[in-house]
Design a protein around this motif. Structure first.
Motif, PDB file in Angstrom:
ATOM      1  N   LEU A 149      25.193 -15.759   2.377  1.00  0.00           N
ATOM      2  CA  LEU A 149      25.597 -15.868   3.774  1.00  0.00           C
ATOM      3  C   LEU A 149      24.592 -15.148   4.660  1.00  0.00           C
ATOM      4  O   LEU A 149      24.043 -14.107   4.287  1.00  0.00           O
ATOM      5  CB  LEU A 149      26.985 -15.263   3.977  1.00  0.00           C
ATOM      6  CG  LEU A 149      28.138 -15.964   3.250  1.00  0.00           C
ATOM      7  CD1 LEU A 149      29.398 -15.121   3.306  1.00  0.00           C
ATOM      8  CD2 LEU A 149      28.390 -17.335   3.849  1.00  0.00           C
ATOM      9  N   ASN A 150      24.365 -15.706   5.841  1.00  0.00           N
ATOM     10  CA  ASN A 150      23.444 -15.115   6.808  1.00  0.00           C
ATOM     11  C   ASN A 150      24.222 -14.650   8.028  1.00  0.00           C
ATOM     12  O   ASN A 150      25.008 -15.395   8.604  1.00  0.00           O
ATOM     13  CB  ASN A 150      22.384 -16.121   7.234  1.00  0.00           C
ATOM     14  CG  ASN A 150      21.395 -15.537   8.225  1.00  0.00           C
ATOM     15  OD1 ASN A 150      21.703 -15.326   9.389  1.00  0.00           O
ATOM     16  ND2 ASN A 150      20.178 -15.283   7.761  1.00  0.00           N
ATOM     17  N   GLN A 151      24.014 -13.394   8.412  1.00  0.00           N
ATOM     18  CA  GLN A 151      24.608 -12.853   9.626  1.00  0.00           C
ATOM     19  C   GLN A 151      23.533 -12.130  10.413  1.00  0.00           C
ATOM     20  O   GLN A 151      23.002 -11.115   9.972  1.00  0.00           O
ATOM     21  CB  GLN A 151      25.745 -11.888   9.309  1.00  0.00           C
ATOM     22  CG  GLN A 151      26.394 -11.288  10.562  1.00  0.00           C
ATOM     23  CD  GLN A 151      27.594 -10.426  10.234  1.00  0.00           C
ATOM     24  OE1 GLN A 151      28.440 -10.806   9.438  1.00  0.00           O
ATOM     25  NE2 GLN A 151      27.658  -9.256  10.842  1.00  0.00           N
ATOM     26  N   GLY A 152      23.182 -12.680  11.556  1.00  0.00           N
ATOM     27  CA  GLY A 152      22.182 -12.046  12.416  1.00  0.00           C
ATOM     28  C   GLY A 152      20.825 -11.900  11.773  1.00  0.00           C
ATOM     29  O   GLY A 152      20.103 -10.929  12.036  1.00  0.00           O
ATOM     30  N   GLY A 153      20.467 -12.821  10.900  1.00  0.00           N
ATOM     31  CA  GLY A 153      19.173 -12.768  10.242  1.00  0.00           C
ATOM     32  C   GLY A 153      19.165 -12.025   8.924  1.00  0.00           C
ATOM     33  O   GLY A 153      18.162 -12.029   8.212  1.00  0.00           O
ATOM     34  N   ASN A 154      20.283 -11.396   8.582  1.00  0.00           N
ATOM     35  CA  ASN A 154      20.392 -10.676   7.306  1.00  0.00           C
ATOM     36  C   ASN A 154      21.221 -11.487   6.318  1.00  0.00           C
ATOM     37  O   ASN A 154      22.291 -11.993   6.664  1.00  0.00           O
ATOM     38  CB  ASN A 154      21.051  -9.310   7.523  1.00  0.00           C
ATOM     39  CG  ASN A 154      20.228  -8.409   8.418  1.00  0.00           C
ATOM     40  OD1 ASN A 154      19.016  -8.319   8.262  1.00  0.00           O
ATOM     41  ND2 ASN A 154      20.880  -7.750   9.363  1.00  0.00           N
ATOM     42  N   GLU A 155      20.712 -11.597   5.099  1.00  0.00           N
ATOM     43  CA  GLU A 155      21.395 -12.380   4.088  1.00  0.00           C
ATOM     44  C   GLU A 155      22.104 -11.486   3.071  1.00  0.00           C
ATOM     45  O   GLU A 155      21.565 -10.446   2.674  1.00  0.00           O
ATOM     46  CB  GLU A 155      20.411 -13.304   3.361  1.00  0.00           C
ATOM     47  CG  GLU A 155      19.845 -14.391   4.259  1.00  0.00           C
ATOM     48  CD  GLU A 155      19.008 -15.405   3.504  1.00  0.00           C
ATOM     49  OE1 GLU A 155      18.804 -15.205   2.278  1.00  0.00           O
ATOM     50  OE2 GLU A 155      18.565 -16.383   4.120  1.00  0.00           O
ATOM     51  N   THR A 156      23.317 -11.884   2.699  1.00  0.00           N
ATOM     52  CA  THR A 156      24.102 -11.172   1.709  1.00  0.00           C
ATOM     53  C   THR A 156      24.571 -12.157   0.651  1.00  0.00           C
ATOM     54  O   THR A 156      25.065 -13.240   0.985  1.00  0.00           O
ATOM     55  CB  THR A 156      25.334 -10.494   2.344  1.00  0.00           C
ATOM     56  OG1 THR A 156      24.899  -9.546   3.315  1.00  0.00           O
ATOM     57  CG2 THR A 156      26.164  -9.788   1.299  1.00  0.00           C
ATOM     58  N   THR A 157      24.413 -11.803  -0.599  1.00  0.00           N
ATOM     59  CA  THR A 157      24.849 -12.655  -1.701  1.00  0.00           C
ATOM     60  C   THR A 157      26.152 -12.130  -2.278  1.00  0.00           C
ATOM     61  O   THR A 157      26.287 -10.937  -2.559  1.00  0.00           O
ATOM     62  CB  THR A 157      23.794 -12.699  -2.817  1.00  0.00           C
ATOM     63  OG1 THR A 157      22.571 -13.235  -2.285  1.00  0.00           O
ATOM     64  CG2 THR A 157      24.261 -13.578  -3.974  1.00  0.00           C
ATOM     65  N   MET A 158      27.125 -13.018  -2.419  1.00  0.00           N
ATOM     66  CA  MET A 158      28.381 -12.715  -3.090  1.00  0.00           C
ATOM     67  C   MET A 158      28.421 -13.518  -4.381  1.00  0.00           C
ATOM     68  O   MET A 158      28.242 -14.728  -4.356  1.00  0.00           O
ATOM     69  CB  MET A 158      29.577 -13.084  -2.216  1.00  0.00           C
ATOM     70  CG  MET A 158      29.753 -12.236  -0.987  1.00  0.00           C
ATOM     71  SD  MET A 158      31.046 -12.889   0.099  1.00  0.00           S
ATOM     72  CE  MET A 158      32.351 -13.217  -1.067  1.00  0.00           C
ATOM     73  N   LYS A 159      28.667 -12.857  -5.495  1.00  0.00           N
ATOM     74  CA  LYS A 159      28.662 -13.518  -6.790  1.00  0.00           C
ATOM     75  C   LYS A 159      29.895 -13.119  -7.589  1.00  0.00           C
ATOM     76  O   LYS A 159      30.314 -11.965  -7.561  1.00  0.00           O
ATOM     77  CB  LYS A 159      27.401 -13.149  -7.569  1.00  0.00           C
ATOM     78  CG  LYS A 159      27.229 -13.883  -8.890  1.00  0.00           C
ATOM     79  CD  LYS A 159      25.891 -13.541  -9.535  1.00  0.00           C
ATOM     80  CE  LYS A 159      25.678 -14.314 -10.826  1.00  0.00           C
ATOM     81  NZ  LYS A 159      24.360 -14.020 -11.442  1.00  0.00           N
ATOM     82  N   ILE A 160      30.473 -14.078  -8.303  1.00  0.00           N
ATOM     83  CA  ILE A 160      31.598 -13.782  -9.184  1.00  0.00           C
ATOM     84  C   ILE A 160      31.042 -13.276 -10.510  1.00  0.00           C
ATOM     85  O   ILE A 160      30.307 -13.979 -11.203  1.00  0.00           O
ATOM     86  CB  ILE A 160      32.483 -15.010  -9.400  1.00  0.00           C
ATOM     87  CG1 ILE A 160      33.142 -15.424  -8.076  1.00  0.00           C
ATOM     88  CG2 ILE A 160      33.565 -14.721 -10.447  1.00  0.00           C
ATOM     89  CD1 ILE A 160      34.015 -16.664  -8.172  1.00  0.00           C
TER      90      ILE A 160
END
Length: 229
Positions: free
Chosen positions: A51-62
């Protein structure tokens, strides 16, 4: 104390919309969840979303699956929220019971303007995929926030989820998704018996994909990519 309360509220709303240690859930219609064949948040070990929020990406993984009292929870590596004033992190899990999607978060460890603290974990019904447009689900929560050297803060939350649109087509980051459901979560919050007002979060969830977009206040996050096992 007023600023500490605002930190607690910020963490509450951004971290998935709800706190709870005790909850009661109800729905205002009588549809049978067994009639739903849709899966709007695929769960398998190894699934991941960027996911991208304000140019920053975060990965969520199971990362894993765990059986708890006969029900399977799929555990994410992290749920992370951040702003210029407050940041927090917590482990989160998801389970599905027919058409109901539950999010369960562990205790949230937070850092705010030099203070450190903890918010007790919670579980709530995030989404009901079988509800028609304008149908709702509700719940109520009690949460305790504790900062080092400061008396604990009790937060009470009542929430309403509302289906806004079903079967929609949405384009996010130049990718077009079909079978999208759009819904809102509205929170009515009080702290130490005093009203803290209400707020809304809005979500777009695509069949076979998961959350493709959500917005809260003046911020939004959008799906960049995903991998499913």
């Amino acid at each position: 104390m007023k600023k500490i309360k605002s930190f607690a509220l910020m963490t509450l709303f951004v971290s998935a919309s709800l706190f709870t240690s005790c909850s009661s859930d109800s729905e205002n219609e009588e549809q049978n969840p067994e009639t739903s064949q849709n899966d709007y948040w695929p769960t398998a070990v190894g699934n991941q979303w960027v996911l991208n929020q304000g140019g920053n990406e975060t990965t969520m993984k199971i990362l894993s699956a765990q059986n708890v009292n006969g029900e399977t929870y799929f555990k994410f590596d992290k749920f992370i929220t951040a702003s210029s004033e407050v940041s927090g992190s917590a482990s989160a899990s998801i389970k599905k019971v027919q058409g109901d999607y539950y999010i369960k978060m562990d205790d949230i460890n937070i850092s705010a303007n030099g203070f450190t603290g903890k918010i007790s974990g919670y579980e709530f019904i995030f989404f009901k995929d079988y509800l028609d447009v304008n149908k709702t689900w509700t719940g109520s929560y009690t949460q305790v926030t504790t900062y080092t050297g400061i008396p604990s803060i009790t937060t009470n939350v009542e929430y309403t989820g509302t289906i806004i649109e079903k079967g929609a087509t949405a384009t996010v980051k130049n990718v077009t998704y079909k079978d999208v459901v759009k819904f809102t979560l509205t929170l009515e919050t009080s702290m130490e018996g005093q009203s803290a007002g209400s707020t809304d979060a809005e979500y777009w969830v695509a069949k076979g994909v998961g959350v493709i977009k959500f917005s809260f206040n003046d911020t939004s996050s959008e799906l960049v990519s995903y991998k499913l096992k």
